[in-house]
Each structure stands twice: as C-alpha cells, then as structure tokens.
Design an enzyme around this catalytic site. Structure first.
Site, short mmCIF file in Angstrom:
data_model
loop_
_atom_site.label_atom_id
_atom_site.label_comp_id
_atom_site.label_asym_id
_atom_site.label_seq_id
_atom_site.Cartn_x
_atom_site.Cartn_y
_atom_site.Cartn_z
N ASP A 151 -8.87 -4.01 -6.22
CA ASP A 151 -8.52 -3.36 -4.87
C ASP A 151 -8.94 -1.93 -4.50
O ASP A 151 -9.15 -1.02 -5.43
CB ASP A 151 -6.82 -2.98 -5.13
CG ASP A 151 -6.15 -2.70 -3.71
OD1 ASP A 151 -6.82 -1.97 -3.03
OD2 ASP A 151 -5.11 -3.21 -3.50
N SER A 210 1.00 -1.05 0.00
CA SER A 210 -0.02 -0.07 0.01
C SER A 210 0.81 1.13 0.05
O SER A 210 1.65 1.32 -0.66
CB SER A 210 -0.95 -0.06 1.36
OG SER A 210 -2.08 0.85 1.18
N HIS A 257 -7.35 -5.60 -0.79
CA HIS A 257 -6.46 -4.70 -0.70
C HIS A 257 -5.36 -5.30 -0.46
O HIS A 257 -4.72 -6.22 0.38
CB HIS A 257 -6.61 -3.65 0.34
CG HIS A 257 -5.48 -2.58 0.25
ND1 HIS A 257 -5.00 -2.11 -0.96
CD2 HIS A 257 -4.82 -1.93 1.34
CE1 HIS A 257 -3.97 -1.13 -0.55
NE2 HIS A 257 -4.09 -0.84 0.96
#
Length: 520
Positions: A461, A234, A489
């Site tokens: 995502d 991320s 995610h």
C-alpha cells in the site's frame, strides 16, 4: 502540493480516477468530561441517559428527502460546534445521505462508510461507489449511510484560497534549492494558512477527528442503531478507531481498511508514507521495465528511478506546457501526478503514457493526473485540499516547525525514498504556520470492551504502509488482521474475492476471519 499527509481510498479519486490525527489515549482531547462515567472514564452505554446539554442533539430525528442521485435520500444533522460548550446559536449542520437496504433478507441496520482523506466526501463516495458498488448481499441487508464530516464537502466546508490562488499554490517549488526558494515555499504555506483562518472562521478550530467521531455517535443515535456498523478506508480507519476508543460499548461491526497507526508522530507518519510511495513506485518500475512502452527504459527498476529523477530535475529547471495558459508542468505538479497513480495499479498504463508525453514536452496528461488528485475540475477545486490540512494540523503537532528542522531531516527522508523524499519532507512543513494549535498527540488506541473489529492491510500500500495495519491490529484489544498481498491503496472491493468474501462474512454474520489470514 499537500501530499505527504493526505490519505484516502482510491474510490474517491483514481477510481472516479485522503492524515491523521490523535488525542490522548487516557482521556481524548476534545472529549467533554460530562459524557463520561466518573468511575470508568468511558462514555455511558447507548441505553444510559444523556447529559442535559447534549440531549437535544441525541434526540434528533432526521427528515429524509429524495435528493441528487435516484434512490438516495438526504437529511441534515445538527451538532455542536464545541462539545465542551454547546450553543444552539453556533450549531453545525452536517449533511447525511443514505440508500435503504434493498433486500432480500432481514435488515441488519445502518452501515456508515467513510473513504478517508481527511477531507474526502463520504456522501460523494456513497453516491458514486459504495451505495451501488458494494457487494449486493451487503447492500441488501444494510441501509448504506454516509455523513460528510464537519469541515468537509457539504458539511460546513473549510475554505482557504480562491481557485486562481490554489492554482499558484500547487505549482510552488517544493524542492527548494536556495534561500530564496525556501522563502517562497514558506510564504506559500503562510498565505494558505492565513486564507483558511480568514475564510473558515471558528469552524477551523473544531474539525478534529475526535469531534468528527462524536458526530458519528449523534448520527448512530439519530438512525436508531444501538451500535455503530462502519467501513472506513485509509484516514477513515483512524476515524473509526477513534470512535471505538470513545465508545467501545457502542461498537458494532467495524472494518478498518488501509489502516493507520495512531502512535506515530507527524514526522514519522510522513516519513513512513514517503517510504510507502517509494515501495509502490518500485513495483510500478518493475512492471514498467518489462514492457515495450516503458518511458523509463527497459534496463532495471533502479535505472527507471534515475530516469524519473532526471525528468523531475529537468521540469524543476524548465517546466513544459500543458495546454493550460495559466499552468505549466513543473516538478511539483509532475510529482503529484506520479504519486496519484501510485494509489491504484490500474492507473499504471495511464502513468506510462503521461510520462512519455512529459518527456516529449507535453505536460497535459501528467497534469490531468495531478488534477484528479487535487479534485480540480473545470478550473474549480473541491474542498478536499482545504479540509485535509485543517484536520491534520489539529490532530497532531507539526512534523517540523522551521525550515532548519526540515533540512536536518532531509537525509532520513531521502534514504527512505530517493524518488520522493526531498519533496515530501518539505511538504511536511505546512502545519508549522497553522493559525490554530493542535489539540491531539500520538497515542495507542486499545478500545477495550469493544466487539470484534476487522483491520485490513495491503502489503504494498503506497499511502498507508502495511506495518501500520499490523500495529493498529496489535493495539486494538479485539482486532483481527486480514492481509492482502498486493499493490494499491486499500483492499476491500478492489478485485480480490478472498478479501471481499472475508469482509462480507464479517459484515453479514459478525464473524471475523481467522487472525493472520492472507489473501492474494
């Protein structure tokens, strides 16, 4: 409340149940000129001499000690508060942890991990997941290492509000219906920013991603590694990409999972992410309406979205009790709870039950999802929600500077996400009142000269849209894109043998998968 700019891997919250920044591509803001080769503009190689002002930092030897979780060791690394003007009296103390390679097989080196955020604790991620849950062959040959970035968790944490004040802040109406409610929202943002300035001091101006990446190079040297091996999820992908741009010849094996696009403005990033949550909710709704226990009906995903919108509107008018005398479930907390479940399809069953309870007048289950997102436990907040805007507001100029700017952008946000667009547009106003000016801006990251880098993207995502991974893989001169066709995610370690095998092979052998490889 801070939703639209928080990117993190599911490992820090939902699986226990983290946005972005930038600097100038041609000369990163915050990068001290005394560490660059005057001919190339790049930092010197790992074997070249160091500037005298930074020598003491690069020559540190960590004093490891047993701590916390059995099998893990801890140490402290010193870093200058301001790399341009290092002063030992102002040094930051950064917390580091490791779990040594278990064998068998020859040790490759250290593998630094970061779960995202910004603001997610890398040490918490290492101790709770990566150090015990990463594939055994990887843990066998790498010392698993984590460092909480400056301003985060155990590393000089940013502080902003008391827990009671934070409870009030998270309940602030984020879809204002009139001038009075707009004033209430802006007052909340101003109080938050003022609290950060008061409680965090000078560190508030020195928690940028560029500075955190430079800290990572200090750690690399302290660990005795010539090159940095790294898995970032991320927001951690932006941190890793920033490191690659600063130190391309020190790049080892870099995995950037759930990638960000550093070329985007804060407004565009927030709007794209809003669309990512809409895509994830559509996938949830399609699954939900096919089940007998769907609280949003069984007709169609569009009908489910309308029913959720009606619930949000009702909670905006009339919050429901939660079992906590200080907190009712209004629209703001309900939205946070729904978005929290979008990070991992494994939470969809929990979300269905929570929505059913909220519709029946019990907001407790949906509040618990929001608390997981905010890292609130036993009435206390971790520093995630303070570190997150502190990094974001330094890394990019504000998405919006006035409420009028938000109002002008509302049609675009609503079109991108009928479900979440309005609330996330107003959430994008938070940096407008930040006490420290931004030091970064959107830019391409190419990292020319770096070893092969692996970028991983998930097609649905919710937090880091797949197009971001495609963009970053195109920008990085040595990148390969690995695609996971699925929900949730990030992709590594989330159940796809295809993804895990490809990433493992790269980490163990240094060979990335074939470009454009897709996994399901």
């Amino acid at each position: 409340m801070e939703i639209s700019r928080k990117l993190r891997s599911n490992g820090t919250v939902l699986a226990a149940v983290a946005l972005l920044t930038a600097a100038v591509a041609s000369g990163l803001t915050g990068c001290s000129g005394d560490e660059s080769d005057s001919r190339s503009g790049r930092p010197p190689s790992a074997d070249e001499g160091r500037p005298a002002a930074l020598k003491r930092y690069y020559e540190q030897k960590p004093s490891w000690r047993e701590c916390g979780v059995p099998g893990f060791q801890c140490a402290t690394l010193r870093a200058p508060l301001d790399y341009d003007h290092p002063d030992p009296a102002e040094d930051l103390r950064l917390a580091v942890a490791r779990k040594k390679a278990t064998g068998p097989g020859e040790r490759i080196g250290s593998l630094l991990v970061n779960p995202g955020g910004p603001g997610g604790s890398a040490i918490g991620y290492l101790e709770g997941y990566a150090g015990i849950g990463y594939p055994a062959p990887v843990r066998a040959r790498y010392d698993m290492v984590a460092m909480d970035p400056r301003g985060v968790a155990r590393s000089e944490p940013v502080r902003c509000l008391t827990d009671k004040e934070m409870d009030a802040y998270t309940q602030t109406d984020q879809t204002p219906d009139d001038a009075s409610e707009v004033a209430g929202l802006t007052a909340a943002y101003k109080k938050f920013a003022a609290g950060c300035e008061k409680r965090s001091g000078e560190v508030l101006g020195h928690v940028s991603t560029v500075e955190a990446a430079r800290d990572m190079d200090l750690l690399r040297a302290a660990l005795g590694d010539k090159r940095l091996n790294y898995v970032g999820a991320s927001y951690g992908t932006f941190l890793g990409a920033t490191y690659a741009e600063l130190y391309p010849d020190r790049v080892g094996r870099l995995v950037l999972d759930g990638a960000m696009d550093p070329t985007l403005s804060a407004e565009r990033t927030n709007r794209d992410q809003t669309g990512g949550f809409e895509t994830a909710f559509t996938a949830f709704a399609e699954d939900c309406v096919d089940r007998d226990d769907c609280p949003l009906g069984t007709r169609s995903p569009d009908d489910a979205a309308k029913r959720l919108g009606a619930l949000f509107a009702r909670l905006d008018r009339d919050p429901v009790p939660t079992g906590d005398d200080r907190r009712e479930l209004g629209e703001a907390l309900a939205t946070t709870g729904v978005i929290a479940a979008m990070y991992d399809e494994g939470s969809w069953q929990q979300l269905r039950a929570a929505l059913r309870s909220a519709m029946a007048g019990d907001g407790g289950p949906l509040l618990r999802l929001a608390d997981l997102y905010y890292e609130r436990e036993d009435g206390k907040y971790a520093n995630l929600m303070y570190a997150n805007p502190a990094v974001n507001c330094l890394d990019l100029p504000p998405a919006f500077r006035t409420p009028e700017d938000v109002k002008a952008a509302l049609p675009a946000f609503r079109k991108t996400s009928p479900t979440f667009g309005e609330g996330l547009a107003w959430a994008s106003l938070n940096c407008a009142y930040w006490p420290v000016p931004a030091t970064g801006k959107p830019h391409r990251i190419e990292a020319r000269g770096a070893a092969p880098i692996l970028v991983v993207g998930t097609t649905r995502d919710p937090a880091t849209p797949y197009v971001w991974a495609q963009s970053l893989a195109t920008q990085l001169s040595s990148a390969t894109l690995l695609t996971y066709d699925g929900d949730g995610h990030t992709a590594y370690g989330r159940g796809s043998d295809c993804v895990d095998n490809a990433v493992n092979a790269y980490l163990l052998d240094g060979t990335p998968p074939a470009d454009a490889k897709r996994c399901t």
